[in-house]
Design a protein around this motif. Structure first.
Motif, PDB file in Angstrom:
ATOM      1  N   ALA A 242      29.721 125.642  23.230  1.00  0.00           N
ATOM      2  CA  ALA A 242      28.553 125.713  22.358  1.00  0.00           C
ATOM      3  C   ALA A 242      28.318 127.150  21.887  1.00  0.00           C
ATOM      4  CB  ALA A 242      27.330 125.201  23.107  1.00  0.00           C
ATOM      5  N   ARG A 243      27.784 127.296  20.679  1.00  0.00           N
ATOM      6  CA  ARG A 243      27.569 128.630  20.119  1.00  0.00           C
ATOM      7  C   ARG A 243      26.480 129.397  20.847  1.00  0.00           C
ATOM      8  NH1 ARG A 243      27.823 127.870  13.512  1.00  0.00           N
ATOM      9  NH2 ARG A 243      30.024 127.178  13.417  1.00  0.00           N
ATOM     10  N   ASP A 244      25.553 128.703  21.483  1.00  0.00           N
ATOM     11  CA  ASP A 244      24.462 129.406  22.151  1.00  0.00           C
ATOM     12  C   ASP A 244      24.866 129.920  23.529  1.00  0.00           C
ATOM     13  OD1 ASP A 244      24.663 127.079  23.591  1.00  0.00           O
ATOM     14  OD2 ASP A 244      22.647 126.342  23.121  1.00  0.00           O
ATOM     15  N   GLY A 245      26.151 129.772  23.889  1.00  0.00           N
ATOM     16  CA  GLY A 245      26.629 130.290  25.167  1.00  0.00           C
ATOM     17  C   GLY A 245      26.535 129.314  26.315  1.00  0.00           C
ATOM     18  N   ARG A 246      25.891 128.176  26.095  1.00  0.00           N
ATOM     19  CA  ARG A 246      25.791 127.168  27.155  1.00  0.00           C
ATOM     20  C   ARG A 246      27.040 126.304  27.166  1.00  0.00           C
ATOM     21  NH1 ARG A 246      20.113 124.409  25.984  1.00  0.00           N
ATOM     22  NH2 ARG A 246      21.069 124.407  23.895  1.00  0.00           N
ATOM     23  N   PRO A 247      27.335 125.678  28.301  1.00  0.00           N
ATOM     24  CA  PRO A 247      28.517 124.821  28.363  1.00  0.00           C
ATOM     25  C   PRO A 247      28.459 123.707  27.336  1.00  0.00           C
ATOM     26  CG  PRO A 247      27.645 125.238  30.561  1.00  0.00           C
ATOM     27  CD  PRO A 247      26.643 125.769  29.592  1.00  0.00           C
ATOM     28  N   GLY A 248      29.613 123.385  26.763  1.00  0.00           N
ATOM     29  CA  GLY A 248      29.693 122.287  25.825  1.00  0.00           C
ATOM     30  C   GLY A 248      29.659 120.944  26.531  1.00  0.00           C
ATOM     31  N   PRO A 249      29.731 119.836  25.760  1.00  0.00           N
ATOM     32  CA  PRO A 249      29.619 118.494  26.357  1.00  0.00           C
ATOM     33  C   PRO A 249      30.668 118.232  27.434  1.00  0.00           C
ATOM     34  CG  PRO A 249      29.409 118.388  23.967  1.00  0.00           C
ATOM     35  CD  PRO A 249      29.816 119.791  24.288  1.00  0.00           C
ATOM     36  N   GLY A 250      31.922 118.640  27.186  1.00  0.00           N
ATOM     37  CA  GLY A 250      32.962 118.409  28.180  1.00  0.00           C
ATOM     38  C   GLY A 250      32.675 119.130  29.474  1.00  0.00           C
ATOM     39  N   ALA A 251      32.262 120.385  29.367  1.00  0.00           N
ATOM     40  CA  ALA A 251      31.945 121.155  30.564  1.00  0.00           C
ATOM     41  C   ALA A 251      30.736 120.576  31.286  1.00  0.00           C
ATOM     42  CB  ALA A 251      31.692 122.619  30.186  1.00  0.00           C
ATOM     43  N   ARG A 252      29.743 120.094  30.533  1.00  0.00           N
ATOM     44  CA  ARG A 252      28.558 119.514  31.170  1.00  0.00           C
ATOM     45  C   ARG A 252      28.916 118.256  31.955  1.00  0.00           C
ATOM     46  NH1 ARG A 252      25.890 121.012  26.320  1.00  0.00           N
ATOM     47  NH2 ARG A 252      26.014 118.863  25.527  1.00  0.00           N
ATOM     48  N   ARG A 253      29.815 117.442  31.393  1.00  0.00           N
ATOM     49  CA  ARG A 253      30.236 116.238  32.115  1.00  0.00           C
ATOM     50  C   ARG A 253      30.939 116.616  33.418  1.00  0.00           C
ATOM     51  NH1 ARG A 253      31.324 114.343  26.813  1.00  0.00           N
ATOM     52  NH2 ARG A 253      33.484 115.049  26.949  1.00  0.00           N
ATOM     53  N   ARG A 254      31.771 117.637  33.366  1.00  0.00           N
ATOM     54  CA  ARG A 254      32.459 118.076  34.582  1.00  0.00           C
ATOM     55  C   ARG A 254      31.470 118.594  35.607  1.00  0.00           C
ATOM     56  NH1 ARG A 254      34.711 122.294  33.929  1.00  0.00           N
ATOM     57  NH2 ARG A 254      36.186 122.280  35.651  1.00  0.00           N
ATOM     58  N   LEU A 255      30.474 119.350  35.158  1.00  0.00           N
ATOM     59  CA  LEU A 255      29.478 119.881  36.082  1.00  0.00           C
ATOM     60  C   LEU A 255      28.627 118.763  36.671  1.00  0.00           C
ATOM     61  CD1 LEU A 255      28.401 123.110  34.156  1.00  0.00           C
ATOM     62  CD2 LEU A 255      29.737 122.976  36.259  1.00  0.00           C
ATOM     63  N   ASP A 256      28.331 117.735  35.881  1.00  0.00           N
ATOM     64  CA  ASP A 256      27.577 116.590  36.409  1.00  0.00           C
ATOM     65  C   ASP A 256      28.366 115.906  37.523  1.00  0.00           C
ATOM     66  OD1 ASP A 256      25.483 117.038  34.702  1.00  0.00           O
ATOM     67  OD2 ASP A 256      26.076 115.523  33.227  1.00  0.00           O
ATOM     68  N   ARG A 257      29.665 115.772  37.323  1.00  0.00           N
ATOM     69  CA  ARG A 257      30.484 115.133  38.361  1.00  0.00           C
ATOM     70  C   ARG A 257      30.540 115.998  39.615  1.00  0.00           C
ATOM     71  NH1 ARG A 257      35.993 113.004  35.649  1.00  0.00           N
ATOM     72  NH2 ARG A 257      36.017 111.636  37.474  1.00  0.00           N
ATOM     73  N   GLN A 258      30.597 117.306  39.433  1.00  0.00           N
ATOM     74  CA  GLN A 258      30.581 118.202  40.591  1.00  0.00           C
ATOM     75  C   GLN A 258      29.251 118.083  41.327  1.00  0.00           C
ATOM     76  OE1 GLN A 258      32.986 120.390  41.798  1.00  0.00           O
ATOM     77  NE2 GLN A 258      34.490 119.684  40.301  1.00  0.00           N
ATOM     78  N   ALA A 259      28.156 117.964  40.578  1.00  0.00           N
ATOM     79  CA  ALA A 259      26.838 117.850  41.214  1.00  0.00           C
ATOM     80  C   ALA A 259      26.731 116.547  42.009  1.00  0.00           C
ATOM     81  CB  ALA A 259      25.741 117.918  40.146  1.00  0.00           C
ATOM     82  N   ARG A 260      27.259 115.462  41.452  1.00  0.00           N
ATOM     83  CA  ARG A 260      27.220 114.189  42.186  1.00  0.00           C
ATOM     84  C   ARG A 260      28.074 114.256  43.445  1.00  0.00           C
ATOM     85  NH1 ARG A 260      27.210 112.048  36.825  1.00  0.00           N
ATOM     86  NH2 ARG A 260      29.476 111.732  36.862  1.00  0.00           N
ATOM     87  N   LEU A 261      29.227 114.931  43.370  1.00  0.00           N
ATOM     88  CA  LEU A 261      30.068 115.087  44.561  1.00  0.00           C
ATOM     89  C   LEU A 261      29.352 115.926  45.609  1.00  0.00           C
ATOM     90  CD1 LEU A 261      32.757 114.716  46.042  1.00  0.00           C
ATOM     91  CD2 LEU A 261      33.587 116.769  44.873  1.00  0.00           C
ATOM     92  N   ALA A 262      28.692 116.998  45.183  1.00  0.00           N
ATOM     93  CA  ALA A 262      27.957 117.842  46.130  1.00  0.00           C
ATOM     94  C   ALA A 262      26.885 117.026  46.844  1.00  0.00           C
ATOM     95  CB  ALA A 262      27.336 119.030  45.402  1.00  0.00           C
TER      96      ALA A 262
END
Length: 294
Positions: A242-262
């Motif tokens: 994303a242009r605003d420096g935040r993770p894009g959709p693909g990265a957000r999905r990966r982070l969501d999966r990491q959060a669920r695993l945690a």
């Protein structure tokens, strides 16, 4: 391979019937660093340098990677956990250790902790693979035969020799925020010109979901008693989409999966940025700091 000079501090052990390259350094409580598909021991160089004053650091190459001989056959999850146990026994290290697993090796670290709880002090998953609904794929024999056939054909065409090192450098550029490979070129040529590395990567890839399904079975059968922490890369390919420096959709999905695993493992999740999937290359200090917190 055996006749070539080993790097200082390295040795070869026969583990589960395979000549395995192992490196031990430092002193103190033991930690084991294990990389993902296609990684070699030197991908942990900077992490090991930071940890060695405080920990006994063990690194190794799975069969076919780095300076280890090719495996006789495909890996299983239980076999990879057993490989780590035999490796530690071969080094005379019997105390509980911290297991650090990156990507695919996160499966191995968690499996070791469940199978050998008395040998496990803690588990750190570094942008670990997550497959919450994995099922073993059908026709394992045919899949393995296909992988071996592809590896053999590539060797006859000299593709690993020609394309192995540039392929490694391209993957590192794509999977890091730094966008370059810090590994010495001579080591990259030595390890990635060999057909062994391609063969190992094809075998691990074809057995990936089988190992993930094994892990789901272990989670149902055996508790995880060791403390767990997870480090997740802040972006999929090193840079936010994303242009605003935040993770894009693909990265957000990966982070969501990491959060669920945690949440499932009862561990703390820490997002590290800027960092790509090869987080230990981008942020070695964050990995070392997480180990030292245990």
């Amino acid at each position: 391979m055996r006749s070539a000079r080993l790097p200082e501090g390295s040795r070869l052990l026969r583990i589960a019937g395979t000549v395995t390259h192992v490196r031990r350094e430092g002193s103190g409580p033991v930690c084991v660093l294990s990389g993902g598909l296609g990684c070699a021991w030197f991908d942990w160089d900077e992490v090991a340098r930071l940890l060695a004053p405080h920990r006994t650091v063990v690194r190794f190459d799975r069969p076919g990677y780095g300076l280890s001989a090719a495996a006789a056959g495909p890996a299983t999850l239980a076999g990879e956990a057993e490989r780590i146990r035999q490796l530690l026994d071969g080094l005379g290290l019997f105390e509980p250790c911290v297991l650090v697993g990156h990507s695919l090796a996160a499966f191995h670290a968690e499996a070791f902790a469940r199978l050998y709880p008395a040998r496990t002090a803690a588990v750190l998953l570094v942008d670990g693979s997550v497959e919450p609904r994995a099922r073993a794929r059908p026709l394992p024999g045919a899949r393995v035969a296909t992988a071996l056939g592809l590896a053999g054909a590539a060797r006859l065409l000299a593709l690993p020799y020609l394309l192995g090192p540039p392929g490694r450098r391209l993957v590192v550029r794509l999977a890091t925020a730094r966008g370059r490979d810090p590994a010495p070129r001579a080591l990259v040529r030595r390890c990635y010109r060999s057909a062994r590395a391609l063969r190992a990567a094809l075998l691990e890839n074809t057995c990936y979901l089988d190992q993930a399904a094994e892990l789901l079975s272990l989670r149902r059968e055996l508790p995880l008693t060791a403390p767990v922490a997870l480090l997740a890369a802040g972006s999929a390919f090193g840079r936010p989409a994303a242009r605003d420096g935040r993770p894009g959709p693909g990265a957000r999905r990966r982070l969501d999966r990491q959060a669920r695993l945690a949440a499932e493992l009862g561990g703390a999740l820490h997002t590290v940025a800027p960092a790509g999937h090869l987080l230990m290359l981008d942020q070695p200090a964050a990995v070392a700091e997480a180990v030292l917190k245990f």
